[in-house]
Design a protein around this motif. Structure first.
Motif, PDB file in Angstrom:
ATOM      1  N   TYR A 140       0.853  -1.192   0.000  1.00 19.95           N
ATOM      2  CA  TYR A 140       0.000   0.000   0.000  1.00 19.95           C
ATOM      3  C   TYR A 140       0.891   1.244   0.000  1.00 19.95           C
ATOM      4  O   TYR A 140       1.053   1.918   1.016  1.00 19.95           O
ATOM      5  CB  TYR A 140      -0.906   0.009   1.231  1.00 19.95           C
ATOM      6  CG  TYR A 140      -1.716  -1.242   1.417  1.00 19.95           C
ATOM      7  CD1 TYR A 140      -2.822  -1.509   0.608  1.00 19.95           C
ATOM      8  CD2 TYR A 140      -1.381  -2.177   2.396  1.00 19.95           C
ATOM      9  CE1 TYR A 140      -3.572  -2.664   0.766  1.00 19.95           C
ATOM     10  CE2 TYR A 140      -2.123  -3.334   2.567  1.00 19.95           C
ATOM     11  CZ  TYR A 140      -3.216  -3.573   1.746  1.00 19.95           C
ATOM     12  OH  TYR A 140      -3.953  -4.723   1.909  1.00 19.95           O
ATOM     13  N   PRO A 141       1.525   1.567  -1.138  1.00 22.18           N
ATOM     14  CA  PRO A 141       2.493   2.684  -1.171  1.00 22.18           C
ATOM     15  C   PRO A 141       1.889   4.025  -0.782  1.00 22.18           C
ATOM     16  O   PRO A 141       2.622   4.934  -0.373  1.00 22.18           O
ATOM     17  CB  PRO A 141       2.975   2.686  -2.620  1.00 22.18           C
ATOM     18  CG  PRO A 141       1.954   1.905  -3.398  1.00 22.18           C
ATOM     19  CD  PRO A 141       1.394   0.906  -2.456  1.00 22.18           C
ATOM     20  N   GLU A 142       0.563   4.146  -0.867  1.00 28.09           N
ATOM     21  CA  GLU A 142      -0.075   5.411  -0.510  1.00 28.09           C
ATOM     22  C   GLU A 142       0.068   5.754   0.967  1.00 28.09           C
ATOM     23  O   GLU A 142      -0.128   6.914   1.365  1.00 28.09           O
ATOM     24  CB  GLU A 142      -1.558   5.388  -0.900  1.00 28.09           C
ATOM     25  CG  GLU A 142      -2.402   4.339  -0.202  1.00 28.09           C
ATOM     26  CD  GLU A 142      -2.477   3.024  -0.956  1.00 28.09           C
ATOM     27  OE1 GLU A 142      -3.459   2.285  -0.746  1.00 28.09           O
ATOM     28  OE2 GLU A 142      -1.562   2.726  -1.750  1.00 28.09           O
ATOM     29  N   ILE A 143       0.422   4.778   1.819  1.00 25.38           N
ATOM     30  CA  ILE A 143       0.533   5.086   3.251  1.00 25.38           C
ATOM     31  C   ILE A 143       1.703   6.016   3.550  1.00 25.38           C
ATOM     32  O   ILE A 143       1.746   6.632   4.620  1.00 25.38           O
ATOM     33  CB  ILE A 143       0.627   3.814   4.121  1.00 25.38           C
ATOM     34  CG1 ILE A 143       1.961   3.090   3.932  1.00 25.38           C
ATOM     35  CG2 ILE A 143      -0.546   2.889   3.847  1.00 25.38           C
ATOM     36  CD1 ILE A 143       2.150   1.902   4.890  1.00 25.38           C
ATOM     37  N   ALA A 144       2.636   6.141   2.604  1.00 21.98           N
ATOM     38  CA  ALA A 144       3.742   7.085   2.791  1.00 21.98           C
ATOM     39  C   ALA A 144       3.224   8.521   2.879  1.00 21.98           C
ATOM     40  O   ALA A 144       3.903   9.395   3.427  1.00 21.98           O
ATOM     41  CB  ALA A 144       4.746   6.959   1.653  1.00 21.98           C
ATOM     42  N   LYS A 145       2.013   8.763   2.351  1.00 21.05           N
ATOM     43  CA  LYS A 145       1.430  10.104   2.360  1.00 21.05           C
ATOM     44  C   LYS A 145       0.584  10.375   3.587  1.00 21.05           C
ATOM     45  O   LYS A 145       0.106  11.502   3.776  1.00 21.05           O
ATOM     46  CB  LYS A 145       0.571  10.294   1.107  1.00 21.05           C
ATOM     47  CG  LYS A 145       1.313  10.087  -0.210  1.00 21.05           C
ATOM     48  CD  LYS A 145       0.339  10.167  -1.380  1.00 21.05           C
ATOM     49  CE  LYS A 145       1.023   9.849  -2.708  1.00 21.05           C
ATOM     50  NZ  LYS A 145       0.071   9.858  -3.842  1.00 21.05           N
ATOM     51  N   LEU A 146       0.358   9.372   4.418  1.00 24.25           N
ATOM     52  CA  LEU A 146      -0.492   9.572   5.586  1.00 24.25           C
ATOM     53  C   LEU A 146       0.121  10.576   6.556  1.00 24.25           C
ATOM     54  O   LEU A 146       1.296  10.461   6.913  1.00 24.25           O
ATOM     55  CB  LEU A 146      -0.709   8.249   6.324  1.00 24.25           C
ATOM     56  CG  LEU A 146      -1.796   7.318   5.804  1.00 24.25           C
ATOM     57  CD1 LEU A 146      -1.784   6.014   6.599  1.00 24.25           C
ATOM     58  CD2 LEU A 146      -3.162   7.972   5.899  1.00 24.25           C
TER      59      LEU A 146
END
Length: 376
Positions: A91-97
């Motif tokens: 889930y690479p989008e978690i880097a933006k959390l």
């Protein structure tokens, strides 16, 4: 780092489900502290007061446990970097959390939390005192944001089931929560039923918390958490009568005088906390040969001088994070296997953990959570 509500939601666009959510209904949830909290469920936007809360959120949402997370504490990459890396790859989008500091150390940013407009904020019960002293519950209530306490650390054997049910209600995953609870209970019974039937003699066990994390010796557990797991697995927790609460410290003289039959040390890959430390690096996909070397090195400390466990090679290491998530039943099985190898020769904790991953978790299983000087 601060985010306005608009920029935070924009940054999290990839995390929003493409399926229209069901209408949320207000329900009153009794959290693990006994507070009645009204929450509109199922929730769509959640702030995790600790990053490691993803352990139990993942068990409820195998498809994408992050899809409703709009912010979380920054501890997972430091406390469990292997699991974080595995989640990041999937889930690479978690880097933006957006990330937060901790409530207990006073670095939680309530303004940032409010800007993210969560439907609920989850906090571990050990943050309760700091939360109350800061007046955060009242401040959040004024803007309509409920805070719910869960617990997998202070009294995990008592609070894991109610915490999972709370999460099931919040996420609209009640059936999954009950399936998990049943799986957990069955795994524990595979130990306790055998012990009840056979009533074996109980070895004295010194359970060391995060051995090698610092030069001090030695952190341990009272009659809860890993201390309680030792008792359920058929052992006597050496520190039970020394430490009045869940966590505490024993001195080297007490260990030598108690002469434990078994020593179990919790470990993890804590390079970001203690670079080049003496901790034992067990965990997701860990190098068990290196962990074995570091475990053996810890037996050379003065506190272990001449004790029976070292002489007999009954020194083991186990993943520290079992102390802070609902997977403790795997630890109970492994401890039982170490303490009573003849009784539990057919019990396979790795297989249990692998089945947990296959049934409930989004990650593929990788061994590396246990190591022993016995080579088992």
């Amino acid at each position: 780092m601060r985010f306005s509500g608009k920029s935070a939601l924009s940054a999290l666009g990839l995390l929003v489900s493409t399926v229209l959510p069901a209408m949320a209904d207000p329900v009153v949830i009794k959290d693990v502290t006994g507070r009645d909290v009204e929450v509109n469920v199922p929730v769509e936007h959640v702030i995790l007061g600790e990053g490691r809360q993803i352990y139990f959120l993942a068990a409820l949402d195998k498809a994408n446990p992050f899809q409703h997370v709009v912010g979380w504490r920054d501890d997972l990459p430091k406390a469990d970097p292997e699991s974080y890396a595995a989640y990041l790859e999937k889930y690479p989008e978690i880097a933006k959390l957006p990330t937060f500091g901790g409530m207990k150390d006073g670095t939680f940013d309530i303004e940032q939390a409010v800007a993210l407009k969560p439907d609920v904020i989850l906090m571990n019960v050990d943050a309760k005192t700091a939360t109350e002293e800061a007046g955060y519950i009242e401040k959040l209530a004024k803007v309509g944001i409920p805070l719910v306490y869960v617990d997998f650390r202070e009294k995990p054997m008592e609070n894991t089931e109610p915490s999972m049910r709370i999460m099931g209600t919040l996420m609209g995953k009640e059936k999954v929560a009950e399936d998990f609870i049943a799986f957990r209970a069955d795994a524990i019974r595979k130990v306790t039923d055998v012990l009840e039937k056979t009533n074996p003699s109980k070895p004295v066990v010194f359970m060391e918390r995060a051995g090698g994390y610092s030069d001090d010796c030695c952190m341990s557990f009272g009659n809860e958490n890993f201390g309680k797991m030792v008792e359920l697995a058929g052992g006597v927790n050496m520190a039970r009568d020394i430490i009045p609460g869940t966590f505490g410290t024993v001195n080297p003289e007490q260990i030598i005088a108690s002469n434990p039959d078994q020593v179990i040390i919790t470990g993890g890959m804590w390079e970001k906390y203690v670079p080049a430390g003496n901790w034992v690096g067990v965990g997701y996909g860990a190098d068990t040969k290196e962990a074995h070397r570091k475990l053996e090195n810890l037996t050379k400390r003065p506190a272990f001088t001449g004790i029976k466990a070292v002489a007999d090679g009954n020194v083991h290491a186990i993943w520290h994070q079992f102390y802070n998530n609902p997977y403790q039943f795997v630890a109970i099985q492994q401890i039982a296997k170490w303490l009573h190898p003849d009784l539990f020769k057919d019990l396979d904790p790795d297989a249990t953990f692998k089945e947990l991953h296959a049934r409930f978790l989004p990650l593929d299983y990788k061994p590396g959570y246990f190591v022993s000087l016995k080579g088992e």
